[in-house]
Design a protein around this motif. Structure first.
Motif, PDB file in Angstrom:
ATOM      1  N   PHE A  67      -0.702   0.525  -0.842  1.00 33.90           N
ATOM      2  CA  PHE A  67       0.218  -0.448  -0.246  1.00 33.90           C
ATOM      3  C   PHE A  67      -0.542  -1.753   0.009  1.00 33.90           C
ATOM      4  N   LYS A  68       0.231  -2.832   0.086  1.00 29.56           N
ATOM      5  CA  LYS A  68      -0.367  -4.134   0.373  1.00 29.56           C
ATOM      6  C   LYS A  68      -0.609  -4.243   1.864  1.00 29.56           C
ATOM      7  N   GLY A  69      -1.757  -4.785   2.207  1.00 25.82           N
ATOM      8  CA  GLY A  69      -2.101  -4.939   3.610  1.00 25.82           C
ATOM      9  C   GLY A  69      -3.105  -3.876   4.013  1.00 25.82           C
ATOM     10  N   GLY A  70      -3.388  -3.831   5.273  1.00 28.33           N
ATOM     11  CA  GLY A  70      -4.350  -2.883   5.797  1.00 28.33           C
ATOM     12  C   GLY A  70      -5.746  -3.472   5.749  1.00 28.33           C
ATOM     13  N   LYS A  71      -6.488  -3.210   6.784  1.00 29.22           N
ATOM     14  CA  LYS A  71      -7.882  -3.669   6.827  1.00 29.22           C
ATOM     15  C   LYS A  71      -8.707  -2.595   7.522  1.00 29.22           C
ATOM     16  N   ALA A  72      -9.997  -2.675   7.337  1.00 29.63           N
ATOM     17  CA  ALA A  72     -10.893  -1.686   7.922  1.00 29.63           C
ATOM     18  C   ALA A  72     -10.654  -1.590   9.431  1.00 29.63           C
ATOM     19  N   GLY A  73     -10.542  -0.361   9.903  1.00 26.95           N
ATOM     20  CA  GLY A  73     -10.313  -0.120  11.322  1.00 26.95           C
ATOM     21  C   GLY A  73      -8.868   0.187  11.655  1.00 26.95           C
TER      22      GLY A  73
END
Length: 103
Positions: free
Chosen positions: A75-81
């Motif tokens: 999916f588009k988006g999301g970042k570490a943590g």
């Protein structure tokens, strides 16, 4: 009670890839036991994933899915943590939700 799902989520650029190993018997209802009796169907009907409370994947499964299925989606988006949660409900009404942190 089923065992926890193994979830790995990895962010690359603006895309997050999630890999899930679901622990479930997934009986089709067509197999017979040693006594010749049909083993009742027992399978996951609905599975979904959320990221920060937003549904990013939803699917309906049936009897044709194998035991302990593996699933991958992006999916588009999301970042570490950030956290990704995967939930399922089977035809017996059992439920399970597990989470993973995006790396």
């Amino acid at each position: 009670m089923s065992e926890p799902m193994r979830i790995r989520a990895q962010a690359q650029g603006d895309k997050t890839t999630v890999r899930v190993l679901v622990s479930h018997e997934m009986e089709s209802g067509q197999r017979k036991d040693a006594a010749g009796k049909t083993v009742p169907a027992w399978f996951i009907q609905n599975i979904s994933a959320t990221w920060n409370g937003k549904t990013v994947m939803s699917a309906q499964w049936g009897t044709a899915v194998s035991k302990n299925p593996f699933m991958q989606f992006s999916f588009k988006g999301g970042k570490a943590g950030d956290k990704v949660a995967v939930s399922w409900v089977d035809n017996h009404g059992d439920k399970r939700t597990d989470e993973a942190v995006i790396s």
